[in-house]
Design a protein around this motif. Structure first.
Motif, mmCIF file in Angstrom:
data_model
loop_
_atom_site.group_PDB
_atom_site.id
_atom_site.type_symbol
_atom_site.label_atom_id
_atom_site.label_comp_id
_atom_site.label_asym_id
_atom_site.label_seq_id
_atom_site.Cartn_x
_atom_site.Cartn_y
_atom_site.Cartn_z
ATOM 1 N N VAL A 1 26.347 48.992 51.727
ATOM 2 C CA VAL A 1 25.936 48.346 52.997
ATOM 3 C C VAL A 1 27.045 47.787 53.827
ATOM 4 O O VAL A 1 26.963 46.817 54.612
ATOM 5 C CB VAL A 1 24.918 47.166 52.347
ATOM 6 N N LEU A 2 28.342 48.210 53.419
ATOM 7 C CA LEU A 2 29.360 47.401 54.108
ATOM 8 C C LEU A 2 29.953 48.188 55.243
ATOM 9 O O LEU A 2 29.888 49.484 55.305
ATOM 10 C CB LEU A 2 30.655 47.598 52.950
ATOM 11 N N THR A 3 30.724 47.674 56.180
ATOM 12 C CA THR A 3 31.340 48.255 57.140
ATOM 13 C C THR A 3 32.678 48.963 56.521
ATOM 14 O O THR A 3 33.143 48.474 55.420
ATOM 15 C CB THR A 3 31.786 47.481 58.249
ATOM 16 N N PRO A 4 33.192 50.165 57.211
ATOM 17 C CA PRO A 4 34.534 50.383 56.499
ATOM 18 C C PRO A 4 35.672 49.424 56.313
ATOM 19 O O PRO A 4 36.145 49.473 55.292
ATOM 20 C CB PRO A 4 34.921 51.535 57.554
ATOM 21 N N ALA A 5 35.737 48.421 57.299
ATOM 22 C CA ALA A 5 36.495 47.407 57.196
ATOM 23 C C ALA A 5 36.233 46.462 55.845
ATOM 24 O O ALA A 5 37.298 46.231 55.128
ATOM 25 C CB ALA A 5 36.748 46.508 58.402
ATOM 26 N N GLU A 6 34.789 46.321 55.831
ATOM 27 C CA GLU A 6 34.446 45.517 54.652
ATOM 28 C C GLU A 6 34.774 46.176 53.162
ATOM 29 O O GLU A 6 35.203 45.496 52.320
ATOM 30 C CB GLU A 6 33.024 45.055 54.740
ATOM 31 N N ALA A 7 34.465 47.523 53.383
ATOM 32 C CA ALA A 7 34.952 48.253 52.209
ATOM 33 C C ALA A 7 36.290 48.207 51.565
ATOM 34 O O ALA A 7 36.782 48.157 50.717
ATOM 35 C CB ALA A 7 34.423 49.729 52.244
ATOM 36 N N ASP A 8 37.193 48.230 52.718
ATOM 37 C CA ASP A 8 38.785 48.344 52.537
ATOM 38 C C ASP A 8 38.909 46.972 52.028
ATOM 39 O O ASP A 8 39.845 46.926 50.790
ATOM 40 C CB ASP A 8 39.436 48.415 54.003
ATOM 41 N N GLN A 9 38.201 46.075 52.360
ATOM 42 C CA GLN A 9 38.671 44.519 51.769
ATOM 43 C C GLN A 9 38.132 44.368 50.293
ATOM 44 O O GLN A 9 39.001 44.284 49.469
ATOM 45 C CB GLN A 9 37.893 43.420 52.619
ATOM 46 N N LEU A 10 37.198 45.214 50.150
ATOM 47 C CA LEU A 10 36.611 45.089 48.579
ATOM 48 C C LEU A 10 37.431 45.967 47.637
ATOM 49 O O LEU A 10 37.791 45.305 46.580
ATOM 50 C CB LEU A 10 35.241 45.846 48.753
ATOM 51 N N PHE A 11 38.178 46.923 48.268
ATOM 52 C CA PHE A 11 38.795 47.606 47.522
ATOM 53 C C PHE A 11 40.182 46.948 47.451
ATOM 54 O O PHE A 11 40.830 47.035 45.946
ATOM 55 C CB PHE A 11 39.422 49.010 48.184
ATOM 56 N N ARG A 12 40.455 46.081 48.277
ATOM 57 C CA ARG A 12 41.779 45.419 47.893
ATOM 58 C C ARG A 12 41.613 44.408 46.789
ATOM 59 O O ARG A 12 42.208 44.158 45.848
ATOM 60 C CB ARG A 12 42.187 44.447 49.201
ATOM 61 N N ILE A 13 40.432 43.710 46.764
ATOM 62 C CA ILE A 13 39.819 42.537 46.024
ATOM 63 C C ILE A 13 40.057 43.579 44.385
ATOM 64 O O ILE A 13 40.396 43.264 43.537
ATOM 65 C CB ILE A 13 38.635 42.122 46.213
ATOM 66 N N LEU A 14 39.434 44.690 44.411
ATOM 67 C CA LEU A 14 39.459 45.372 43.235
ATOM 68 C C LEU A 14 40.806 45.520 42.598
ATOM 69 O O LEU A 14 41.052 45.441 41.456
ATOM 70 C CB LEU A 14 38.613 46.588 43.400
ATOM 71 N N HIS A 15 41.438 45.804 43.452
ATOM 72 C CA HIS A 15 43.090 46.161 43.090
ATOM 73 C C HIS A 15 43.603 44.993 42.502
ATOM 74 O O HIS A 15 44.381 44.958 41.576
ATOM 75 C CB HIS A 15 43.811 46.802 44.039
ATOM 76 N N ARG A 16 43.398 43.943 43.274
ATOM 77 C CA ARG A 16 43.847 42.630 42.738
ATOM 78 C C ARG A 16 43.434 42.208 41.453
ATOM 79 O O ARG A 16 44.018 41.787 40.503
ATOM 80 C CB ARG A 16 43.461 41.487 43.765
ATOM 81 N N LEU A 17 41.970 42.476 41.152
ATOM 82 C CA LEU A 17 41.471 42.159 39.809
ATOM 83 C C LEU A 17 42.122 43.130 38.788
ATOM 84 O O LEU A 17 42.492 42.746 37.787
ATOM 85 C CB LEU A 17 39.986 42.462 40.161
ATOM 86 N N LYS A 18 42.261 44.370 39.150
ATOM 87 C CA LYS A 18 43.031 45.258 38.235
ATOM 88 C C LYS A 18 44.320 44.894 37.817
ATOM 89 O O LYS A 18 44.575 44.828 36.663
ATOM 90 C CB LYS A 18 42.952 46.591 38.990
ATOM 91 N N GLU A 19 44.984 44.345 38.859
ATOM 92 C CA GLU A 19 46.380 43.933 38.560
ATOM 93 C C GLU A 19 46.342 42.563 37.744
ATOM 94 O O GLU A 19 47.190 42.294 36.818
ATOM 95 C CB GLU A 19 47.116 43.266 39.777
ATOM 96 N N GLU A 20 45.342 41.666 37.696
ATOM 97 C CA GLU A 20 45.070 40.759 37.116
ATOM 98 C C GLU A 20 44.435 41.060 35.450
ATOM 99 O O GLU A 20 44.352 40.342 34.705
ATOM 100 C CB GLU A 20 44.171 39.530 37.406
#
Lengths: 364, 510
Positions: B172-191
């Motif tokens: 349900v996300l726009t490509p930009a929102e999806a990119d944001q989501l993936f940034r969040i996921l990367h951050r979570l992974k780093e933690e």
């Protein structure tokens, strides 16, 4: 959930429900201090043990076929018509009017006219709730049940104030003319050499009911209207996508349903009472719901379940007549059958599914 | 590595009656990684995750969390084991605030105030730690879907989840929102969080994951390092044969104007204007693609054209004006004017799921003379016709007596396409042609659409899949908030530019 084979759904599930209902009923009989086996055998022999019993059973079944078909047709369009009671009452008015006021040359012509008028009156009575549902969104379950009460009041007024012969104390019309009396099933069967009790109310309307079953089968599965109303019943958005008008389908389906319920009046008003009595429908409109549920909204199923309910009615009446089992208990038994075969259908199906599908899993 | 895997599944099997949804599946996911699970619809991804989250009980197999064998009989046990799930369809209470949603089901006592106070503190901490900023007092119904998804993630984190499962999170996300989501996921992974990403989009797997497992027909066909694979290879693993990911087509040769829409407006039942003055045209022999995030008016546009909804404005087909509100504004009248419609939601609109395949091939065209036999319908003729359609469109299984619901998504779509395309329409409306369709069937469906175009028909394509629009359409129009933001040629644009336009940045019209 796993799918049950079709025959299990059609035969085993209603049968198990029926057995459960009878088991509970007999428990009730036992608790009230009577012999359940005696009661059961009396019910069965009373309903099916003689042509006299069969005559009554078939008479009741005829009523239930009409009301069952009425509910079933509406079910296919996902409409719940619980106004069969009122529609049948209005059908009775239609029958009474043409029988009382038109001089017919022969019963067969009167019968055709009665079919037309009973159907028309029933259809018109269903039209109003259908219109309110289609155009105004008033829920059809609410409106049809309300219209049962309006029908009862309307008939009360018309019978007592307009059609009652002067001097009569009975809330009923006068006797219909001799020529409109329908041949009984006994008359017909005896004429072809089959001995059958002449003292029962079963009459030629049974044949009309069987024809109605055939009509409904063709209507639902072979005509364009049936195709459209089934599609509408399965998915309204899809129906709109296909260009099927929800308004038209709702109205037409309900009118056909109402007409079928109205046809019941030929049996009980023209065929049995031969006059219009107040409250003549006697709950057959509601029994039709159970009949349609148990018969899976298919004409053949309805035929069988109407027969069952007919037998239950007649057997119950015999029970009340010959034993000291109170009349109320007979109603309880009938209610249990409705409960188990109609309302608790899914519960029974789940039980059957559990038992039947378990061994298959073990094999796999 | 000496650390135990965050999650390890050993020999998981699960059947539903005769259908084996999971066959002896084993995976292990190391902590602090993003693991993708890819597969077609019905491959068993969701079943597997439902087992992990305690919705289903596996027939066989074991689950190990951080090296410890764990039983997960229900979702509470899953939460206790540190597993958090973000569903495809959010499970949020619309008229509650973010904070209220976060504590829902995790309240500390009968009184709400202390829980809310504690949650507010914790939410602030989480927001700082993972850059997951949300206004805790905003109502869910007032925030966008991207934000709602963050709330779902916060809910999981608030419940101390170390393992996050995301089921088709970008649907349900726009490509930009999806990119944001993936940034969040990367951050979570780093933690140090472990993330399982379930998707059917190859691109997301390639972009976001460290390792990927491919499922096909209930089996795990491969687990590979993402850096060592390619989209083509994954597609092949998913389908079991080589797949053409891009559509082969000649340049369009547009002819006469078939569809002209001028200043179309649509107001929905709730009184909200969904289409706000759209004008467009589609010529014979071309495909106009409408790109946009779901819910921006493209559905209503299709519905007005298809005769399902009313609208105002002017629509002409082959130069003749259509009735938009009156007696001839229904779908049947549209079909008579040469408009065929493959609806966005085939299970709700395009098919009657309980009808047999042959009954469905006449759906909407049941008034066709060829289907009548006097007062009755000529079922034999419909059956025969259906059998032909099924063969020509390679519907499997090729059995017209099966109910529509027993076909896979792709084959259901082929039934709808066969019905609509074989009517030889002047204009084909087609919404989400490959939603819920397996990759193998996508190729076929795209070929059919292009073939119809090459026959000189006009096609209006609506899809939320940008990739699909870019590869199929001859011209792309972007819709946002009921208006067209501009038009592009696929060869002169890319997902990034279209993505911006889909988010409401006006592009200059070409």
């Amino acid at each position: 959930m796993e799918q049950l084979p079709k025959w299990v759904d059609l035969v085993i599930v209603p049968l198990v429900g029926l057995i459960l209902a009878f088991f509970l009923s007999m428990l009730m009989v036992l608790v009230t201090g009577h012999d359940p086996m005696e009661a059961l055998s009396l019910m069965i022999s009373g309903a099916l043990g003689s042509t006299y019993g069969w005559g009554y059973t078939l008479y009741y079944a005829t009523n239930f076929i009409f009301t069952g078909l009425a509910v079933a047709v509406a079910f296919h369009a996902s409409l719940f018509n619980i106004g069969g009671e009122g529609q049948a009452a209005l059908g009775g008015l239609g029958v009474a009017l043409i029988c009382l006021f038109i001089p017919w040359p022969h019963w067969s012509i009167a019968l055709l006219a009665a079919i037309a008028f009973a159907g028309l009156f029933g259809a018109m009575w269903a039209l109003i709730p259908a219109y309110l549902q289609a155009k105004r969104g008033s829920h059809i379950v609410i409106t049809t049940i309300m219209f049962n009460f309006i029908a009862a009041s309307l008939l009360n007024y018309v019978i007592v104030n307009k059609l009652r012969p002067s001097g009569s104390m009975d809330p009923a019309t006068g006797k219909f003319p001799e020529v409109t009396h329908l041949p009984s099933l006994g008359d017909i069967l005896n004429a072809v050499g089959i001995p059958f009790s002449k003292g029962t109310p079963a009459n030629v309307t049974l044949i009309v009911a069987l024809l109605a079953c055939v009509f409904v089968y063709y209507l639902i599965w072979r005509t364009r209207l049936g195709y459209q109303l089934r599609a509408f019943g399965k998915s309204q958005p899809a129906a709109v996508y296909a260009g099927i008008s929800p308004i038209k389908i709702t109205i037409v389906t309900m009118m056909i349903s109402g007409a079928l319920a109205g046809l019941m009046a030929i049996n009980n008003v023209m065929g049995e009472a031969e006059r219009l009595i107040l409250g003549s429908v006697e709950g057959a409109g509601f029994i039709g719901i159970a009949v349609a549920l148990m018969g899976r909204s298919h004409p053949v199923g309805i035929l069988f379940s109407a027969l069952l309910f007919g037998a239950l009615y007649q057997g119950g009446a015999e029970l009340g007549l010959w034993t000291s089992i109170p009349r109320e208990l007979v109603i309880v038994i009938q209610a249990l059958v409705i409960l188990f075969t109609g309302a608790l259908d899914n519960m029974v199906r789940l039980m059957v599914a559990k038992v039947l599908l378990r061994p298959k899993k073990a094999e796999a | 590595m000496s650390t135990a895997p965050a999650i390890e599944l050993k020999g998981i099997s699960k059947s539903f009656g005769p259908v084996q949804a999971n066959k002896d599946i084993s995976i292990s996911v190391m902590p602090g990684t993003i693991h993708g699970i890819i597969g077609e619809n019905g491959a068993g991804k969701s079943t597997l995750m439902s087992i992990l989250y305690g919705f289903y009980k596996a027939d066989k197999g074991e689950v190990y969390i951080s090296g410890k064998k764990t039983m997960i009989p229900d979702s509470q046990a899953a939460i206790a084991a540190g597993i958090g799930m973000v569903f495809q369809h959010f499970k949020l209470v619309e008229n509650f605030t973010v904070l209220e949603n976060v504590i829902l089901g995790a309240e500390d006592g009968a009184m709400l105030a202390p829980s809310l106070r504690k949650a507010r503190k914790e939410l602030t901490a989480l927001a700082a730690e993972y850059e997951l900023n949300v206004d805790p007092d905003a109502l869910i119904e007032d925030i966008g879907v991207g934000m709602q998804q963050r709330v779902e993630i916060l809910k999981a984190l608030y419940r101390r989840a170390d393992i996050l499962i995301l089921d088709e999170p970008t649907g349900v996300l726009t490509p930009a929102e999806a990119d944001q989501l993936f940034r969040i996921l990367h951050r979570l992974k780093e933690e140090g969080k472990t993330i399982i990403l379930i998707t059917h989009k190859l691109r997301e797997i390639m972009e976001a994951t460290d390792t990927v497992s491919v499922m096909r027909r209930g089996e795990m066909t491969a687990t590979v390092k993402t850096s060592e694979t390619s989209p083509e290879h994954l597609a092949e693993l998913m389908v079991g044969r080589k797949v053409l990911l891009r559509v082969d087509k000649e340049p369009a040769t547009p002819g006469e104007k078939v569809l002209e829409v001028e200043n179309l407006r649509v107001v929905d039942a709730a009184g909200v204007e969904r289409v706000k003055g759209i004008s467009l045209e589609v010529r014979a022999g071309e495909i106009l693609g409408i790109a946009g995030v779901a819910g921006n008016g493209q559905s209503e546009l299709l519905e007005v054209l298809g005769g399902i909804e009313n609208g105002t404005g002017t629509i002409r087909v082959n130069g003749q004006e259509l009735d938009l509100t009156g007696k001839f504004s229904d779908a049947r009248s549209r079909r008579k004017r040469g408009i065929a419609h493959v609806p966005e939601d085939r299970q709700r609109e395009g098919l009657i799921m309980d009808f047999k395949a042959w009954e469905n091939t006449a759906f909407g065209y049941d008034d066709d003379d060829a289907y009548q036999a006097g007062l009755l319908m000529d079922n034999a003729a419909i059956r025969e016709d259906a059998q032909g359609k099924i063969e020509r469109f390679d519907v499997r299984p090729a059995n017209a007596e099966l109910e529509a619901k027993s076909f896979s998504g792709g084959n259901q779509q082929k039934i709808v396409l066969a019905r609509e395309i074989e009517r030889d329409p002047d204009l084909l409306l087609i919404g989400q042609p490959t939603r819920g369709v397996d990759i193998g069937a996508i190729e076929f469906i795209h070929q059919q659409i292009v073939a119809l175009r090459d026959k000189g028909k006009a096609i209006l394509l609506v899809s939320v899949e940008l990739e699909e629009i870019l590869s199929l359409a001859d011209r792309v129009a972007v819709i946002f908030d009921g208006q067209l933001m501009g038009e592009r040629l696929p060869s002169e644009t890319d997902e990034k530019e279209l993505g911006l336009m889909m988010a409401g940045m006006t592009g200059e019209t070409t």
